[in-house]
Design a protein around this motif. Structure first.
Motif, PDB file in Angstrom:
ATOM      1  N   GLY A   1       0.806  -1.340  -0.092  1.00 49.99           N
ATOM      2  CA  GLY A   1       0.200   0.172  -0.016  1.00 49.99           C
ATOM      3  C   GLY A   1       0.901   1.367  -0.023  1.00 49.99           C
ATOM      4  N   GLN A   2       2.215   1.259   0.475  1.00 51.29           N
ATOM      5  CA  GLN A   2       2.899   2.359   0.773  1.00 51.29           C
ATOM      6  C   GLN A   2       3.547   2.745  -0.641  1.00 51.29           C
ATOM      7  OE1 GLN A   2       2.615   4.244   3.369  1.00 51.29           O
ATOM      8  NE2 GLN A   2       1.011   2.893   4.014  1.00 51.29           N
ATOM      9  N   LEU A   3       3.658   1.873  -1.762  1.00 57.29           N
ATOM     10  CA  LEU A   3       4.095   1.986  -2.749  1.00 57.29           C
ATOM     11  C   LEU A   3       3.162   2.165  -4.026  1.00 57.29           C
ATOM     12  CD1 LEU A   3       6.679  -1.152  -3.021  1.00 57.29           C
ATOM     13  CD2 LEU A   3       7.039   1.073  -2.213  1.00 57.29           C
ATOM     14  N   THR A   4       3.716   3.064  -4.962  1.00 57.42           N
ATOM     15  CA  THR A   4       2.708   3.292  -6.304  1.00 57.42           C
ATOM     16  C   THR A   4       2.507   1.920  -6.920  1.00 57.42           C
ATOM     17  OG1 THR A   4       4.683   3.571  -7.605  1.00 57.42           O
ATOM     18  CG2 THR A   4       3.963   5.729  -6.481  1.00 57.42           C
ATOM     19  N   VAL A   5       1.566   2.083  -7.691  1.00 60.73           N
ATOM     20  CA  VAL A   5       1.066   1.129  -8.666  1.00 60.73           C
ATOM     21  C   VAL A   5       2.277   0.614  -9.466  1.00 60.73           C
ATOM     22  CG1 VAL A   5      -0.347   0.398 -10.566  1.00 60.73           C
ATOM     23  CG2 VAL A   5      -1.467   1.742  -8.730  1.00 60.73           C
TER      24      VAL A   5
ATOM     25  N   ALA B   1       6.498  -2.778 -16.678  1.00 59.56           N
ATOM     26  CA  ALA B   1       5.507  -2.329 -15.833  1.00 59.56           C
ATOM     27  C   ALA B   1       4.645  -1.558 -16.432  1.00 59.56           C
ATOM     28  CB  ALA B   1       5.946  -1.707 -14.579  1.00 59.56           C
ATOM     29  N   ASP B   2       4.990  -0.532 -17.314  1.00 60.35           N
ATOM     30  CA  ASP B   2       4.098   0.344 -17.936  1.00 60.35           C
ATOM     31  C   ASP B   2       3.435  -0.395 -19.115  1.00 60.35           C
ATOM     32  OD1 ASP B   2       4.923   2.458 -16.833  1.00 60.35           O
ATOM     33  OD2 ASP B   2       6.334   3.133 -18.098  1.00 60.35           O
ATOM     34  N   GLN B   3       4.174  -1.578 -19.776  1.00 61.54           N
ATOM     35  CA  GLN B   3       3.438  -2.311 -20.794  1.00 61.54           C
ATOM     36  C   GLN B   3       2.027  -3.095 -20.289  1.00 61.54           C
ATOM     37  OE1 GLN B   3       5.936  -5.167 -22.361  1.00 61.54           O
ATOM     38  NE2 GLN B   3       4.268  -6.252 -23.554  1.00 61.54           N
ATOM     39  N   VAL B   4       2.447  -3.469 -19.017  1.00 61.79           N
ATOM     40  CA  VAL B   4       1.271  -4.297 -18.465  1.00 61.79           C
ATOM     41  C   VAL B   4       0.358  -3.521 -17.721  1.00 61.79           C
ATOM     42  CG1 VAL B   4       0.724  -5.952 -16.428  1.00 61.79           C
ATOM     43  CG2 VAL B   4       2.863  -6.070 -17.633  1.00 61.79           C
ATOM     44  N   LEU B   5       0.626  -2.386 -17.405  1.00 56.31           N
ATOM     45  CA  LEU B   5      -0.602  -1.370 -16.822  1.00 56.31           C
ATOM     46  C   LEU B   5      -1.248  -1.054 -18.047  1.00 56.31           C
ATOM     47  CD1 LEU B   5       1.606   0.868 -14.268  1.00 56.31           C
ATOM     48  CD2 LEU B   5      -0.395  -1.278 -13.972  1.00 56.31           C
ATOM     49  N   ARG B   6      -0.609  -0.726 -19.306  1.00 48.68           N
ATOM     50  CA  ARG B   6      -1.543  -0.352 -20.297  1.00 48.68           C
ATOM     51  C   ARG B   6      -2.456  -1.333 -20.852  1.00 48.68           C
ATOM     52  NH1 ARG B   6       3.506   2.309 -21.889  1.00 48.68           N
ATOM     53  NH2 ARG B   6       2.988   4.569 -22.080  1.00 48.68           N
TER      54      ARG B   6
ATOM     55  N   ASP C   1      -3.089   5.254 -16.366  1.00 51.74           N
ATOM     56  CA  ASP C   1      -3.259   6.411 -15.611  1.00 51.74           C
ATOM     57  C   ASP C   1      -3.045   6.353 -14.269  1.00 51.74           C
ATOM     58  OD1 ASP C   1      -3.698   7.216 -18.163  1.00 51.74           O
ATOM     59  OD2 ASP C   1      -5.991   7.404 -18.093  1.00 51.74           O
ATOM     60  N   LEU C   2      -3.036   5.343 -13.445  1.00 54.39           N
ATOM     61  CA  LEU C   2      -2.973   4.948 -12.007  1.00 54.39           C
ATOM     62  C   LEU C   2      -1.600   4.806 -11.556  1.00 54.39           C
ATOM     63  CD1 LEU C   2      -6.091   2.942 -11.464  1.00 54.39           C
ATOM     64  CD2 LEU C   2      -6.089   5.330 -11.198  1.00 54.39           C
ATOM     65  N   ARG C   3      -0.898   4.896 -12.751  1.00 53.75           N
ATOM     66  CA  ARG C   3       0.675   4.327 -12.353  1.00 53.75           C
ATOM     67  C   ARG C   3       1.323   5.067 -11.251  1.00 53.75           C
ATOM     68  NH1 ARG C   3       0.275   7.512 -16.868  1.00 53.75           N
ATOM     69  NH2 ARG C   3       2.079   9.148 -17.136  1.00 53.75           N
ATOM     70  N   SER C   4       0.942   6.277 -10.756  1.00 51.60           N
ATOM     71  CA  SER C   4       1.832   7.142  -9.813  1.00 51.60           C
ATOM     72  C   SER C   4       1.016   6.993  -8.601  1.00 51.60           C
ATOM     73  CB  SER C   4       2.055   8.328 -10.479  1.00 51.60           C
ATOM     74  OG  SER C   4       2.893   8.621 -11.460  1.00 51.60           O
ATOM     75  N   VAL C   5      -0.225   6.561  -8.637  1.00 53.88           N
ATOM     76  CA  VAL C   5      -1.057   6.506  -7.372  1.00 53.88           C
ATOM     77  C   VAL C   5      -0.549   5.523  -6.299  1.00 53.88           C
ATOM     78  CG1 VAL C   5      -3.377   6.008  -6.356  1.00 53.88           C
ATOM     79  CG2 VAL C   5      -2.955   7.085  -8.664  1.00 53.88           C
ATOM     80  N   TYR C   6      -0.637   5.771  -4.980  1.00 59.27           N
ATOM     81  CA  TYR C   6      -0.355   4.714  -4.304  1.00 59.27           C
ATOM     82  C   TYR C   6      -1.403   3.735  -4.000  1.00 59.27           C
ATOM     83  CZ  TYR C   6       3.577   7.831  -2.600  1.00 59.27           C
ATOM     84  OH  TYR C   6       4.622   8.609  -2.671  1.00 59.27           O
ATOM     85  N   ALA C   7      -0.763   2.526  -3.884  1.00 63.95           N
ATOM     86  CA  ALA C   7      -1.719   1.469  -4.114  1.00 63.95           C
ATOM     87  C   ALA C   7      -2.758   1.248  -2.929  1.00 63.95           C
ATOM     88  CB  ALA C   7      -0.939   0.030  -4.224  1.00 63.95           C
TER      89      ALA C   7
ATOM     90  N   GLY D   1     -11.992  -2.535  -6.304  1.00 63.92           N
ATOM     91  CA  GLY D   1     -12.073  -3.203  -7.963  1.00 63.92           C
ATOM     92  C   GLY D   1     -10.687  -2.759  -8.476  1.00 63.92           C
ATOM     93  N   GLN D   2     -10.215  -1.499  -8.420  1.00 66.47           N
ATOM     94  CA  GLN D   2      -9.022  -1.224  -8.926  1.00 66.47           C
ATOM     95  C   GLN D   2      -7.666  -1.952  -8.481  1.00 66.47           C
ATOM     96  OE1 GLN D   2      -8.683   2.999  -8.813  1.00 66.47           O
ATOM     97  NE2 GLN D   2      -9.973   3.206 -10.675  1.00 66.47           N
ATOM     98  N   ALA D   3      -7.964  -2.280  -6.898  1.00 66.65           N
ATOM     99  CA  ALA D   3      -6.526  -2.752  -6.425  1.00 66.65           C
ATOM    100  C   ALA D   3      -6.579  -4.305  -6.720  1.00 66.65           C
ATOM    101  CB  ALA D   3      -7.020  -2.688  -4.696  1.00 66.65           C
ATOM    102  N   ARG D   4      -8.016  -4.883  -6.904  1.00 70.63           N
ATOM    103  CA  ARG D   4      -7.821  -6.331  -7.458  1.00 70.63           C
ATOM    104  C   ARG D   4      -7.276  -6.071  -8.885  1.00 70.63           C
ATOM    105  NH1 ARG D   4      -8.700 -10.285  -3.748  1.00 70.63           N
ATOM    106  NH2 ARG D   4     -10.659  -9.564  -2.460  1.00 70.63           N
ATOM    107  N   MET D   5      -7.448  -5.356  -9.753  1.00 70.61           N
ATOM    108  CA  MET D   5      -6.900  -5.446 -11.181  1.00 70.61           C
ATOM    109  C   MET D   5      -5.356  -5.372 -10.918  1.00 70.61           C
ATOM    110  SD  MET D   5      -7.511  -5.813 -14.398  1.00 70.61           S
ATOM    111  CE  MET D   5      -8.927  -5.636 -14.626  1.00 70.61           C
TER     112      MET D   5
END
Length: 257
Positions: free
Chosen positions: A93-97, A135-140, A146-152, A158-162
């Protein structure tokens, strides 16, 4: 489809005097999405634990590409392409996506694939660039860029599951075990998940085994469904065959299935 990538033969697990699994046999082929359903307490997560190495079965064996891996650790199995998610969220949780996916690639070598390539890279900086690029490839692919810099830890369920699914894909898997990945997802998020799983199986040839209580989601996504009840295989077949099975209706689906 090619032959079975994952095979579990005669898996038995006991908790004291209780048999959680009793002779469960199940195989998944490359490019196949197989559903594993059943009532609460049927043994689905225990089966995942036995296959992924978290719990060693009391009987039976687990094969990966025909190789007996029953005594291998969870880390060894992950390095050789057997990945899983969990019912309970396991994000950092303390790390970004993005950093959650980068950490998932932090192997110390020996596993082959992307991980081994990264370890052999000439510098720490180039390794880091390669990890972040992957990581960028998989996130796309998972609709999460668009959530790549958000803290998990700040993400809704739902987004956390993904993100957990994306993290399991950070180093390309041979086998993916998904334990209730659609729990807490909206309808649109479930559709996104289904697209990711179909692409993973169809385009990349991954073998996917899916545990999910959303029966409609399983029946739509999976070509084959296996039903567990009281630690044994009650039925298996196509979604239509499983829906029509009287024993499955009585034990799990109900008469209006």
């Amino acid at each position: 489809m090619t032959g079975e990538v994952l095979r579990a033969d005669g898996i038995g697990v006991r908790f004291g005097g209780v048999r959680a699994l009793d002779g469960v046999g199940l195989g998944v082929r490359a490019g196949e999405v197989c559903g594993l359903i059943g009532p609460n307490g049927a043994g689905k997560t225990t089966f995942f634990d036995a296959v992924s190495g978290i719990r060693r079965p009391d009987e039976g064996r687990v094969l990966l590409d025909g190789r007996d891996i029953t005594g291998r650790s969870p880390v060894w199995r992950a390095r050789h392409g057997l990945r899983r998610t969990f019912q309970r969220q396991q994000l950092f949780g303390q790390l970004t996506v993005t950093d959650n996916l980068v950490v998932a690639q932090e192997w110390d070598g020996g596993g082959g694939g992307l991980a081994a390539d990264l370890v052999s890279a000439p510098s720490r900086r180039s390794r880091e660039r390669a990890r972040r690029s992957r990581a960028d490839q998989v996130l796309r692919q998972c609709g999460l860029y668009d959530l790549r810099s958000v803290y998990a830890g700040t993400l809704p369920v739902g987004q956390a599951r993904m993100v957990e699914v994306a993290r399991a894909l950070a180093d390309p898997p041979r086998v993916l075990l998904l334990d209730e990945p659609a729990s807490g997802m909206s309808g649109a998020e479930r559709e996104q998940l289904a697209d990711v799983v179909r692409r993973l199986a169809g385009q990349e040839g991954c073998a996917v085994l899916l545990v999910e209580h959303n029966v409609a989601f399983v029946m739509e996504l999976c070509a084959r469904v296996v039903v567990l009840d009281l630690g044994t295989v009650l039925a298996q077949g196509s979604p239509a065959q499983v829906r029509a099975d009287p024993a499955v209706r009585d034990a799990y689906l109900g008469t209006t299935a």
